[in-house]
Every structure is written in C-alpha cells, then in structure tokens.
Motif scaffolding. Structure first.
Motif, PDB file in Angstrom:
ATOM      1  N   LEU A  56       0.805  -1.222   0.000  1.00  0.00           N
ATOM      2  CA  LEU A  56       0.000   0.000   0.000  1.00  0.00           C
ATOM      3  C   LEU A  56       0.842   1.277   0.000  1.00  0.00           C
ATOM      4  O   LEU A  56       0.266   2.368  -0.025  1.00  0.00           O
ATOM      5  CB  LEU A  56      -0.921   0.018   1.229  1.00  0.00           C
ATOM      6  N   ILE A  57       2.177   1.170   0.019  1.00  0.00           N
ATOM      7  CA  ILE A  57       3.013   2.374   0.058  1.00  0.00           C
ATOM      8  C   ILE A  57       2.748   3.300  -1.139  1.00  0.00           C
ATOM      9  O   ILE A  57       2.625   4.519  -0.960  1.00  0.00           O
ATOM     10  CB  ILE A  57       4.502   1.990   0.155  1.00  0.00           C
ATOM     11  N   PRO A  58       2.660   2.802  -2.386  1.00  0.00           N
ATOM     12  CA  PRO A  58       2.349   3.722  -3.495  1.00  0.00           C
ATOM     13  C   PRO A  58       1.022   4.452  -3.294  1.00  0.00           C
ATOM     14  O   PRO A  58       0.919   5.641  -3.633  1.00  0.00           O
ATOM     15  CB  PRO A  58       2.301   2.793  -4.719  1.00  0.00           C
ATOM     16  N   LEU A  59       0.025   3.766  -2.743  1.00  0.00           N
ATOM     17  CA  LEU A  59      -1.251   4.431  -2.485  1.00  0.00           C
ATOM     18  C   LEU A  59      -1.113   5.461  -1.369  1.00  0.00           C
ATOM     19  O   LEU A  59      -1.772   6.505  -1.394  1.00  0.00           O
ATOM     20  CB  LEU A  59      -2.313   3.391  -2.108  1.00  0.00           C
ATOM     21  N   PHE A  60      -0.258   5.170  -0.389  1.00  0.00           N
ATOM     22  CA  PHE A  60      -0.028   6.131   0.684  1.00  0.00           C
ATOM     23  C   PHE A  60       0.611   7.402   0.139  1.00  0.00           C
ATOM     24  O   PHE A  60       0.268   8.518   0.560  1.00  0.00           O
ATOM     25  CB  PHE A  60       0.851   5.499   1.760  1.00  0.00           C
ATOM     26  N   VAL A  61       1.537   7.254  -0.798  1.00  0.00           N
ATOM     27  CA  VAL A  61       2.172   8.425  -1.415  1.00  0.00           C
ATOM     28  C   VAL A  61       1.124   9.262  -2.144  1.00  0.00           C
ATOM     29  O   VAL A  61       1.109  10.496  -2.052  1.00  0.00           O
ATOM     30  CB  VAL A  61       3.293   7.983  -2.373  1.00  0.00           C
ATOM     31  N   LYS A  62       0.228   8.602  -2.864  1.00  0.00           N
ATOM     32  CA  LYS A  62      -0.854   9.326  -3.548  1.00  0.00           C
ATOM     33  C   LYS A  62      -1.762  10.016  -2.543  1.00  0.00           C
ATOM     34  O   LYS A  62      -2.258  11.123  -2.792  1.00  0.00           O
ATOM     35  CB  LYS A  62      -1.657   8.361  -4.425  1.00  0.00           C
ATOM     36  N   GLN A  63      -2.001   9.358  -1.414  1.00  0.00           N
ATOM     37  CA  GLN A  63      -2.832   9.962  -0.371  1.00  0.00           C
ATOM     38  C   GLN A  63      -2.198  11.238   0.169  1.00  0.00           C
ATOM     39  O   GLN A  63      -2.877  12.255   0.345  1.00  0.00           O
ATOM     40  CB  GLN A  63      -3.037   8.966   0.769  1.00  0.00           C
ATOM     41  N   ILE A  64      -0.881  11.214   0.411  1.00  0.00           N
ATOM     42  CA  ILE A  64      -0.190  12.398   0.910  1.00  0.00           C
ATOM     43  C   ILE A  64      -0.281  13.536  -0.106  1.00  0.00           C
ATOM     44  O   ILE A  64      -0.562  14.688   0.248  1.00  0.00           O
ATOM     45  CB  ILE A  64       1.283  12.066   1.213  1.00  0.00           C
ATOM     46  N   LYS A  65      -0.055  13.224  -1.375  1.00  0.00           N
ATOM     47  CA  LYS A  65      -0.128  14.256  -2.412  1.00  0.00           C
ATOM     48  C   LYS A  65      -1.540  14.831  -2.514  1.00  0.00           C
ATOM     49  O   LYS A  65      -1.713  16.042  -2.697  1.00  0.00           O
ATOM     50  CB  LYS A  65       0.306  13.675  -3.757  1.00  0.00           C
ATOM     51  N   ALA A  66      -2.538  13.966  -2.390  1.00  0.00           N
ATOM     52  CA  ALA A  66      -3.916  14.430  -2.481  1.00  0.00           C
ATOM     53  C   ALA A  66      -4.268  15.337  -1.303  1.00  0.00           C
ATOM     54  O   ALA A  66      -4.926  16.377  -1.471  1.00  0.00           O
ATOM     55  CB  ALA A  66      -4.869  13.237  -2.532  1.00  0.00           C
ATOM     56  N   MET A  67      -3.830  14.970  -0.102  1.00  0.00           N
ATOM     57  CA  MET A  67      -4.111  15.788   1.077  1.00  0.00           C
ATOM     58  C   MET A  67      -3.438  17.143   0.970  1.00  0.00           C
ATOM     59  O   MET A  67      -4.025  18.175   1.316  1.00  0.00           O
ATOM     60  CB  MET A  67      -3.658  15.048   2.334  1.00  0.00           C
ATOM     61  N   ARG A  68      -2.205  17.176   0.486  1.00  0.00           N
ATOM     62  CA  ARG A  68      -1.516  18.454   0.338  1.00  0.00           C
ATOM     63  C   ARG A  68      -2.146  19.293  -0.763  1.00  0.00           C
ATOM     64  O   ARG A  68      -2.218  20.516  -0.657  1.00  0.00           O
ATOM     65  CB  ARG A  68      -0.037  18.213   0.055  1.00  0.00           C
ATOM     66  N   GLY A  69      -2.608  18.617  -1.820  1.00  0.00           N
ATOM     67  CA  GLY A  69      -3.309  19.350  -2.869  1.00  0.00           C
ATOM     68  C   GLY A  69      -4.594  19.974  -2.369  1.00  0.00           C
ATOM     69  O   GLY A  69      -4.925  21.105  -2.728  1.00  0.00           O
ATOM     70  N   SER A  86      -7.455  10.663  -0.846  1.00  0.00           N
ATOM     71  CA  SER A  86      -7.019  10.614   0.548  1.00  0.00           C
ATOM     72  C   SER A  86      -7.659   9.458   1.306  1.00  0.00           C
ATOM     73  O   SER A  86      -7.142   9.020   2.337  1.00  0.00           O
ATOM     74  CB  SER A  86      -7.340  11.934   1.246  1.00  0.00           C
ATOM     75  N   CYS A  87      -8.793   8.965   0.817  1.00  0.00           N
ATOM     76  CA  CYS A  87      -9.473   7.847   1.472  1.00  0.00           C
ATOM     77  C   CYS A  87      -9.178   6.507   0.802  1.00  0.00           C
ATOM     78  O   CYS A  87      -9.589   5.464   1.321  1.00  0.00           O
ATOM     79  CB  CYS A  87     -10.984   8.081   1.459  1.00  0.00           C
ATOM     80  N   LEU A  88      -8.464   6.541  -0.318  1.00  0.00           N
ATOM     81  CA  LEU A  88      -8.274   5.319  -1.099  1.00  0.00           C
ATOM     82  C   LEU A  88      -7.535   4.223  -0.337  1.00  0.00           C
ATOM     83  O   LEU A  88      -7.972   3.066  -0.344  1.00  0.00           O
ATOM     84  CB  LEU A  88      -7.545   5.656  -2.399  1.00  0.00           C
ATOM     85  N   PRO A  89      -6.398   4.517   0.351  1.00  0.00           N
ATOM     86  CA  PRO A  89      -5.718   3.426   1.072  1.00  0.00           C
ATOM     87  C   PRO A  89      -6.603   2.764   2.119  1.00  0.00           C
ATOM     88  O   PRO A  89      -6.569   1.542   2.294  1.00  0.00           O
ATOM     89  CB  PRO A  89      -4.516   4.126   1.711  1.00  0.00           C
ATOM     90  N   LEU A  90      -7.397   3.575   2.845  1.00  0.00           N
ATOM     91  CA  LEU A  90      -8.285   3.015   3.857  1.00  0.00           C
ATOM     92  C   LEU A  90      -9.363   2.146   3.233  1.00  0.00           C
ATOM     93  O   LEU A  90      -9.690   1.062   3.738  1.00  0.00           O
ATOM     94  CB  LEU A  90      -8.919   4.138   4.677  1.00  0.00           C
ATOM     95  N   LEU A  91      -9.904   2.598   2.107  1.00  0.00           N
ATOM     96  CA  LEU A  91     -10.954   1.835   1.436  1.00  0.00           C
ATOM     97  C   LEU A  91     -10.408   0.512   0.889  1.00  0.00           C
ATOM     98  O   LEU A  91     -11.087  -0.519   0.958  1.00  0.00           O
ATOM     99  CB  LEU A  91     -11.558   2.667   0.299  1.00  0.00           C
ATOM    100  N   LEU A  92      -9.189   0.541   0.358  1.00  0.00           N
ATOM    101  CA  LEU A  92      -8.608  -0.683  -0.190  1.00  0.00           C
ATOM    102  C   LEU A  92      -8.174  -1.648   0.910  1.00  0.00           C
ATOM    103  O   LEU A  92      -8.118  -2.857   0.696  1.00  0.00           O
ATOM    104  CB  LEU A  92      -7.413  -0.339  -1.081  1.00  0.00           C
TER     105      LEU A  92
END
Length: 342
Positions: A55-68, A113-119
């Motif tokens: 899930l690390i790649p999804l976590f990176v996307k989550q961080i970018k989405a939250m900052r965006g 930002s919710c994708l890692p939790l949902l997956l």
C-alpha cells in the motif's frame, strides 16, 4: 446479498490465508513452536508488513492528495462564499461544477485521501472472517482445517487468538489482553493524528478551515471507534489492527520529518536541521530556496549580478590572470594575439 459479499471476499481470504501460512512455515523452520501463539502472532504481524508495503504507493498518492486539498482550500472557500445562502438547485449545481473544475485544474482528487483506507477494508474484513472461521476450526485455502485448529488453540499471554472480549468475559487473560490492546490502538491512533495536526499542517489554515475541522474531529472520534468496536473483535484481529496503527504512526513520523507540508512547523524544523548540519560541515545552507547561502554572499558576475558562486573573504588580494602568461611558444608557432616577441 450477504452471500454475494462473501463471494467477493473469498479470493482475498485465500490470499490472506496463504500469506499467514507462509510466515507460519518460516517461523516454524526457524525453530519456533508450530502450535505456539507467538508463531501465529508473528505470522499476523508479517501479514501486516506485506500489506502495508504493497500500500506504500497508495499512501504516497494519499499524501499528495491531502496536500493538494490544503493548497486549494482558499479557492474552495471563495466558491462556497460565492454561493452562500443560495439553496436553489441551479446554484448548487453551479457550485458543484466550479468545485469539479477547481479539482481538475489543480490535479487533486478528494477521494484519493481515502483510497488506502478503502482498499485496506476488504483485507481487514477478510482477516476478520478468516479468524472467525479459525474459532470454529474451519480453514480456507492454504490454511487447512488442521492448521486452523492449531491457530484456534494457540494462546498469546494465556489468551486464545480467536477469543473476543464479549465472548470470553469469564477469562481474565482475554479481558486484560483485549483492554490493553484497545488502549494501545487508541493511543497510537491519537498520537498519529495529533502529530499530523501539530506539525504537518500549513500555518495558513485556521481552525475554521473545513479540512482542519475534519482533522480535529478524527483526532477524538477514531480512538472512540476503536474502543467501542474493539471488544467485538478476536485478539488476532486486534493484533492486526494494532500493528497497522503502529506502522502508520512510524510512517507518518517519517513523512513529517523528511517530507513535511509546505508552510508547516515540520518544514521549519527540517530547514533548521539542515542548516545546523550544513554549519557543522562548514558549508552553510540557506534557510530559503531563493536566498543566498547563510553566512556568505553571492559572487558578482560581469554585469554586477550574483551568479550564485561564493565570494572569497580572505584578506589576500586576487591577482589577475592572463591566459597566455605561462604559455610556452613552440618553434614555428606564432605568438598569441597581443603578445610581445623577443
């Protein structure tokens, strides 16, 4: 409907069971007791590590989405103020269209930002049903009925991994271990969210910001959810949940320390650490991306502007150099332009 949902979870259950059995075989080969609770507990921890690495790649996307989302908060407030008090369908539709256009222009996605939790939720549910099956001695896939019986009878600090607080209230070991794990789960979640709010939130965001309010609500709501729901889960599931919370806390600490949000307290602390480290090495580092290096000026270029090179501050005068000063003239070679012949 339930049968359809379980049919969707069954392939994930097979994967979860396969990973657990492989880790169980590994720890057994290392000399641990195949029937022991620590062996099965470490197998669950190994399962968490594998899942979180995936899930690390999804976590990176989550961080970018939250900052965006943090960056576009001022624009979002402008749109909301523009349509404030307008409840007609046309205005609401126009506001939604402007919001979607803002998301497209900025390249942000609120759902990311919710994708890692949902997956991760299907994996959590698959583990929950797998451990519930272990309680009845029912295996699945690589987890045969014999291995399921081993896991069912395995104990950790005297409490069976398949036991629940409400189902085994008469067992003090189960009650104590369950309460201890719930407290640790809630504390780790609180610390993770607290450090996110305290150090990794942009200073431009005030308490009235919807994103800040959402973080504050999660700070106190999630530990309560863990405390209420935890008493219904088997100890094996609580172990999975506690381990993934500890992983999240460490992962969040690393991100805040090494890759903080722009304008946050963590970013200022990172710049200060870099400056101290550079000062110890004797190469002062600028605390700003645009300013020159701390403790030194920029060398002037031919037109008087700075070209980014440090100025030599010693008292010794720099002697001008001529290109042809030390040039040796070979026989038959004409002298350089402007030179003198002997």
């Amino acid at each position: 409907m339930i049968d359809f949902f379980m049919s969707l979870l069954r392939p994930i259950q097979h994967v979860v069971a396969w990973i657990m059995v492989r880790f169980h075989e590994l720890f057994t080969a290392l000399g641990m007791d195949a029937d022991g609770g620590p062996t099965w507990a470490l197998s669950i921890i190994g399962l968490v590590i594998v899942i979180r690495i995936v899930l690390i790649p999804l976590f990176v996307k989550q961080i970018k989405a939250m900052r965006g989302m943090q960056v576009i908060q001022p624009e979002m407030r402008k749109i909301q103020q523009k349509y404030k008090g307008k409840t007609d369908p046309a205005s609401r539709q126009a506001m939604q269209q402007e919001m979607m256009a803002l998301y497209r222009e900025s390249g942000t996605n609120p759902m990311a930002s919710c994708l890692p939790l949902l997956l991760q939720s299907p994996i959590f549910l698959a583990l929950f049903y797998t451990l519930n099956g272990i309680k009845d001695g029912n295996g699945i896939g690589a987890l045969t009925d014999q291995l399921a019986a081993q896991a069912r009878d395995a104990t950790l600090f005297g409490a069976p991994l398949s036991a629940t607080f409400w189902g085994d209230k008469s067992d003090p070991a189960t009650a104590i271990l369950t309460i201890a794990m719930i407290v640790l789960m809630s504390a780790s979640q609180f610390i993770t969210q607290k450090q996110l709010m305290a150090k990794n939130t942009s200073s431009a965001m005030d308490e009235s910001n919807p994103f800040a309010q959402q973080q504050k609500m999660m700070l106190y709501l999630l530990p309560v959810i863990f405390a209420i729901s935890g008493v219904h889960f088997p100890i094996g599931v609580l172990l999975y949940w506690l381990t993934t919370n500890l992983w999240s806390m460490g992962q969040q600490f690393y991100v805040i320390r090494r890759m903080p949000s722009p304008g946050s307290l963590a970013e200022k602390e990172l710049e200060a650490r870099r400056a101290r480290k550079a000062a110890r090495r004797g190469t002062p580092l600028s605390l700003s991306k645009d300013a020159p290096a701390a403790g030194g000026d920029a060398a002037p270029a031919a037109d008087g502007s700075s070209n980014g090179q440090p100025v030599r501050r010693s008292g010794q005068r720099q002697q001008p150099r001529r290109n042809d000063r030390n040039r040796r003239t070979r026989p038959g070679t004409p002298p350089a332009s402007g030179g003198r012949t002997r």
